[in-house]
Scaffold this motif. Structure first.
Motif, PDB file in Angstrom:
ATOM      1  N   GLY A 238       0.832  -1.197   0.000  1.00  0.00           N
ATOM      2  CA  GLY A 238       0.000   0.000   0.000  1.00  0.00           C
ATOM      3  C   GLY A 238       0.862   1.240   0.000  1.00  0.00           C
ATOM      4  O   GLY A 238       2.022   1.214  -0.417  1.00  0.00           O
ATOM      5  N   SER A 239       0.310   2.321   0.511  1.00  0.00           N
ATOM      6  CA  SER A 239       1.013   3.609   0.444  1.00  0.00           C
ATOM      7  C   SER A 239       1.808   3.942   1.703  1.00  0.00           C
ATOM      8  O   SER A 239       2.624   4.851   1.694  1.00  0.00           O
ATOM      9  CB  SER A 239       0.002   4.732   0.200  1.00  0.00           C
ATOM     10  OG  SER A 239      -0.888   4.864   1.307  1.00  0.00           O
ATOM     11  N   MET A 240       1.597   3.199   2.792  1.00  0.00           N
ATOM     12  CA  MET A 240       2.157   3.583   4.086  1.00  0.00           C
ATOM     13  C   MET A 240       3.580   3.077   4.256  1.00  0.00           C
ATOM     14  O   MET A 240       3.873   1.896   4.080  1.00  0.00           O
ATOM     15  CB  MET A 240       1.277   3.040   5.213  1.00  0.00           C
ATOM     16  CG  MET A 240       1.700   3.493   6.598  1.00  0.00           C
ATOM     17  SD  MET A 240       0.473   2.996   7.816  1.00  0.00           S
ATOM     18  CE  MET A 240       1.350   3.286   9.353  1.00  0.00           C
ATOM     19  N   ASN A 241       4.479   3.992   4.591  1.00  0.00           N
ATOM     20  CA  ASN A 241       5.832   3.621   4.965  1.00  0.00           C
ATOM     21  C   ASN A 241       5.839   3.050   6.381  1.00  0.00           C
ATOM     22  O   ASN A 241       4.808   3.062   7.070  1.00  0.00           O
ATOM     23  CB  ASN A 241       6.749   4.840   4.883  1.00  0.00           C
ATOM     24  CG  ASN A 241       7.019   5.271   3.453  1.00  0.00           C
ATOM     25  OD1 ASN A 241       7.732   4.608   2.718  1.00  0.00           O
ATOM     26  ND2 ASN A 241       6.436   6.396   3.055  1.00  0.00           N
ATOM     27  N   MET A 242       6.987   2.555   6.820  1.00  0.00           N
ATOM     28  CA  MET A 242       7.075   2.036   8.180  1.00  0.00           C
ATOM     29  C   MET A 242       7.287   3.211   9.129  1.00  0.00           C
ATOM     30  O   MET A 242       8.385   3.482   9.617  1.00  0.00           O
ATOM     31  CB  MET A 242       8.214   1.015   8.305  1.00  0.00           C
ATOM     32  CG  MET A 242       8.292   0.359   9.680  1.00  0.00           C
ATOM     33  SD  MET A 242       6.712  -0.244  10.318  1.00  0.00           S
ATOM     34  CE  MET A 242       6.332  -1.552   9.159  1.00  0.00           C
ATOM     35  N   VAL A 243       6.186   3.921   9.365  1.00  0.00           N
ATOM     36  CA  VAL A 243       6.202   5.096  10.239  1.00  0.00           C
ATOM     37  C   VAL A 243       4.926   5.101  11.064  1.00  0.00           C
ATOM     38  O   VAL A 243       3.900   4.556  10.649  1.00  0.00           O
ATOM     39  CB  VAL A 243       6.292   6.411   9.425  1.00  0.00           C
ATOM     40  CG1 VAL A 243       7.523   6.418   8.521  1.00  0.00           C
ATOM     41  CG2 VAL A 243       5.037   6.665   8.608  1.00  0.00           C
ATOM     42  N   ASP A 244       5.010   5.722  12.210  1.00  0.00           N
ATOM     43  CA  ASP A 244       3.824   6.058  12.989  1.00  0.00           C
ATOM     44  C   ASP A 244       3.518   7.519  12.672  1.00  0.00           C
ATOM     45  O   ASP A 244       4.313   8.405  13.016  1.00  0.00           O
ATOM     46  CB  ASP A 244       4.105   5.875  14.486  1.00  0.00           C
ATOM     47  CG  ASP A 244       2.862   6.077  15.336  1.00  0.00           C
ATOM     48  OD1 ASP A 244       1.978   6.850  14.925  1.00  0.00           O
ATOM     49  OD2 ASP A 244       2.776   5.472  16.424  1.00  0.00           O
ATOM     50  N   PRO A 245       2.402   7.818  11.985  1.00  0.00           N
ATOM     51  CA  PRO A 245       2.138   9.192  11.544  1.00  0.00           C
ATOM     52  C   PRO A 245       2.170  10.223  12.673  1.00  0.00           C
ATOM     53  O   PRO A 245       2.470  11.400  12.426  1.00  0.00           O
ATOM     54  CB  PRO A 245       0.734   9.098  10.928  1.00  0.00           C
ATOM     55  CG  PRO A 245       0.606   7.678  10.504  1.00  0.00           C
ATOM     56  CD  PRO A 245       1.367   6.876  11.527  1.00  0.00           C
ATOM     57  N   ALA A 246       1.871   9.792  13.891  1.00  0.00           N
ATOM     58  CA  ALA A 246       1.883  10.726  15.010  1.00  0.00           C
ATOM     59  C   ALA A 246       3.298  11.202  15.348  1.00  0.00           C
ATOM     60  O   ALA A 246       3.475  12.206  16.037  1.00  0.00           O
ATOM     61  CB  ALA A 246       1.246  10.087  16.239  1.00  0.00           C
ATOM     62  N   TYR A 247       4.328  10.493  14.840  1.00  0.00           N
ATOM     63  CA  TYR A 247       5.725  10.831  15.136  1.00  0.00           C
ATOM     64  C   TYR A 247       6.515  11.209  13.887  1.00  0.00           C
ATOM     65  O   TYR A 247       7.711  11.431  13.971  1.00  0.00           O
ATOM     66  CB  TYR A 247       6.418   9.637  15.813  1.00  0.00           C
ATOM     67  CG  TYR A 247       5.902   9.331  17.197  1.00  0.00           C
ATOM     68  CD1 TYR A 247       6.597   9.771  18.327  1.00  0.00           C
ATOM     69  CD2 TYR A 247       4.724   8.624  17.378  1.00  0.00           C
ATOM     70  CE1 TYR A 247       6.123   9.499  19.605  1.00  0.00           C
ATOM     71  CE2 TYR A 247       4.241   8.344  18.647  1.00  0.00           C
ATOM     72  CZ  TYR A 247       4.943   8.784  19.757  1.00  0.00           C
ATOM     73  OH  TYR A 247       4.469   8.516  21.023  1.00  0.00           O
ATOM     74  N   PHE A 248       5.826  11.307  12.763  1.00  0.00           N
ATOM     75  CA  PHE A 248       6.523  11.472  11.480  1.00  0.00           C
ATOM     76  C   PHE A 248       6.290  12.866  10.907  1.00  0.00           C
ATOM     77  O   PHE A 248       5.142  13.278  10.705  1.00  0.00           O
ATOM     78  CB  PHE A 248       6.034  10.405  10.497  1.00  0.00           C
ATOM     79  CG  PHE A 248       6.685  10.460   9.144  1.00  0.00           C
ATOM     80  CD1 PHE A 248       8.055  10.312   9.013  1.00  0.00           C
ATOM     81  CD2 PHE A 248       5.929  10.668   8.007  1.00  0.00           C
ATOM     82  CE1 PHE A 248       8.658  10.349   7.766  1.00  0.00           C
ATOM     83  CE2 PHE A 248       6.518  10.702   6.753  1.00  0.00           C
ATOM     84  CZ  PHE A 248       7.879  10.550   6.632  1.00  0.00           C
ATOM     85  N   LYS A 249       7.368  13.610  10.662  1.00  0.00           N
ATOM     86  CA  LYS A 249       7.315  14.940  10.038  1.00  0.00           C
ATOM     87  C   LYS A 249       6.290  15.833  10.716  1.00  0.00           C
ATOM     88  O   LYS A 249       5.479  16.501  10.066  1.00  0.00           O
ATOM     89  CB  LYS A 249       7.025  14.826   8.541  1.00  0.00           C
ATOM     90  CG  LYS A 249       8.169  14.203   7.751  1.00  0.00           C
ATOM     91  CD  LYS A 249       7.973  14.377   6.253  1.00  0.00           C
ATOM     92  CE  LYS A 249       9.193  13.873   5.493  1.00  0.00           C
ATOM     93  NZ  LYS A 249       9.085  14.083   4.028  1.00  0.00           N
TER      94      LYS A 249
END
Length: 484
Positions: A238-249
């Motif tokens: 899918g489109s999601m990298n191995m990140v938690d969006p709450a901690y990313f950029k």
């Protein structure tokens, strides 16, 4: 002394113009889109020395000698592996819908990859659910875990995924993680990288960036796939990298990234596993193949045929672009697209225009705020001509909409890692799923409805009233579209 300086100046000018002439001839002789050639010529002439330097760095698809030779040597063996899938029961062409049948023909002819039935799909949209489900599947892994990501960013539940991989490696699971060197550079320098490798997790940098190798291979060629395969029985993409969006950029000013992942079981899992094996050998030279999938299909259950469409250097050129354009041309009623970056090739733009002129309802959903200023203005340079022919444009205000999806006639969809820009369609390593499953497609369509509810429509009348400096920026970045 003045005469010497004068001679040196004339010689320097002569050498420079000779270099420009040689690069110009090289650009003209390359067989590629006219728009790309013209854009590079403009860069070279407007930015005299810097332009030539940039062309040598980014102007040609240069894998480096070792990778190019390796990719050439790999292709026959992988093609043979893929071709074996054509004889298994899961390749049921007579039950395929019209959309996926044509894409099956395309991918089969160009790379030997058939569309396979007998899959189950789960659309996951909540990042916490996605990461926790991945962790649960990792905890149940028995013998192998394969991953490839463009970005791995430390923090939050992404760290919990790292911990689960460490525990898996300690209990004897073979864990292979391939990370793009540029996209994951902070993770690679972090303590997590050391802890994981010490625990037995094999982490390889894809397309490693080193300053002294800038002339040996193209630096902006990136590994952009997102794939997880566990025991060759469960897969994610899918489109999601191995990140938690709450901690990313968090300081980027665009809000949280909005993504999806697809969890799969069935024969298509092994095809995604083979794509990872391709990428692993491309980087390391070490070959392995997943097992040929169990191809038994229960005729009493929905078939859910899925076509895996990969692209990237060493693979057939523009395969995802061709599949996308083929799907657009087959639309009978509607096309709805979500993408974070919309800088289409001339072929894709022409396909969308042709569909609009056929009376097909076309909706484009893109983020209002973008993490790339150049792409933001380049995307907006297309608004006028798209709105003028009846294509609806929605700007999403709920964060950076990073989902890459196309829904055709509410019956068929494409979903994966590829953006609607020429870098994704022509250059990077990408993967897309073409899914012939009405229930899944309608679920994705409903998600797109939710995106529209968090968006504002852009009207043609409103667009014509935009400030003049916006028009200037659009025109400037429009000229560089083929290079973005």
């Amino acid at each position: 002394m003045d005469k010497i300086y004068h001679i040196l100046t004339l010689v320097s000018i002569g050498i420079y113009w000779l270099l420009v002439a040689l690069v110009t001839f090289r650009i003209v002789l390359k067989k590629r889109a006219v728009s790309v050639s013209l854009a590079w010529l403009m860069v070279i002439y407007i930015l005299p020395i810097l332009g030539v330097f940039c062309y040598f760095l980014f102007g040609e698809l240069n894998l480096g000698r070792k990778r190019a030779e390796r990719a050439k040597a790999m292709s026959p063996s992988f093609s043979d592996w893929f071709t074996q899938l054509n004889s298994c029961q899961a390749h049921i062409t007579e039950n395929m819908g019209a959309h996926i049948y044509k894409i099956d023909e395309l991918c089969n002819h160009r790379m030997g990859i058939p569309a396979l039935s007998g899959n189950s799909l789960s659309l996951q949209t909540d990042p916490k659910v996605i990461l926790n489900t991945i962790i649960t599947d990792i905890e149940q892994a028995r013998y192998s875990i394969r991953m490839v990501f463009y970005i791995w960013h430390i923090g939050g539940l992404a760290d919990a995924v790292a911990s689960s991989l460490i525990q898996a490696a300690k209990r004897g699971v073979d864990v292979k993680v391939l990370l793009d060197s540029a996209g994951s550079h902070r993770f690679i320098k972090s303590h997590w990288y050391t802890i994981m490798t010490n625990a037995g997790v094999q982490i390889v940098q894809a397309l490693e960036v080193r300053p002294w190798r800038i002339f040996l291979h193209r630096l902006d060629l990136r590994q952009h796939r997102k794939i997880i395969v566990i025991d060759d029985t469960v897969a994610y993409t899918g489109s999601m990298n191995m990140v938690d969006p709450a901690y990313f950029k968090r300081d980027s000013g665009v809000g949280q990234w909005v993504d999806i992942m697809i969890r799969l079981t069935g024969p298509t899992v092994n095809v995604l596993s083979a794509i990872h094996c391709w990428d692993w050998e491309f980087e390391t030279g070490r070959r392995e193949f997943p097992q040929i999938p169990q191809c038994t299909v229960n005729n009493g259950l929905p078939q859910h045929p899925i076509q895996v469409v990969p692209s990237g250097p060493g693979m057939p050129e523009y395969l995802i672009s061709q599949a996308l354009i083929l799907a657009i041309h087959q639309a009978n009623q509607s096309i709805r697209i979500t993408t974070p970056y919309f800088v289409p090739s001339s072929e894709l733009l022409s396909a969308l225009k042709t569909a609009a002129h056929r009376g097909i309802q076309i909706e484009l959903i893109i983020p209002h705020k973008n993490d790339s200023t150049m792409v933001k203005w380049a995307s907006r340079s297309y608004y006028g001509e798209l709105l003028d022919i009846g294509i609806s444009i929605y700007e999403f205000y709920g964060g950076l909409l990073h989902t890459k999806s196309v829904v055709i006639d509410q019956q068929f969809c494409l979903v994966g890692t590829v953006n609607m820009d020429m870098r994704s369609l022509w250059l990077n390593f990408e993967v897309t799923l073409a899914v012939d499953d009405i229930e899944f497609t309608r679920e994705l369509y409903q998600l797109q409805n939710e995106y529209i509810e968090q968006s504002y429509p852009v009207t043609y009348e409103q667009w014509k009233e935009r400030p003049h400096y916006n028009r200037v920026l659009e025109r400037i970045y429009y000229l560089f579209n083929p290079l973005l």
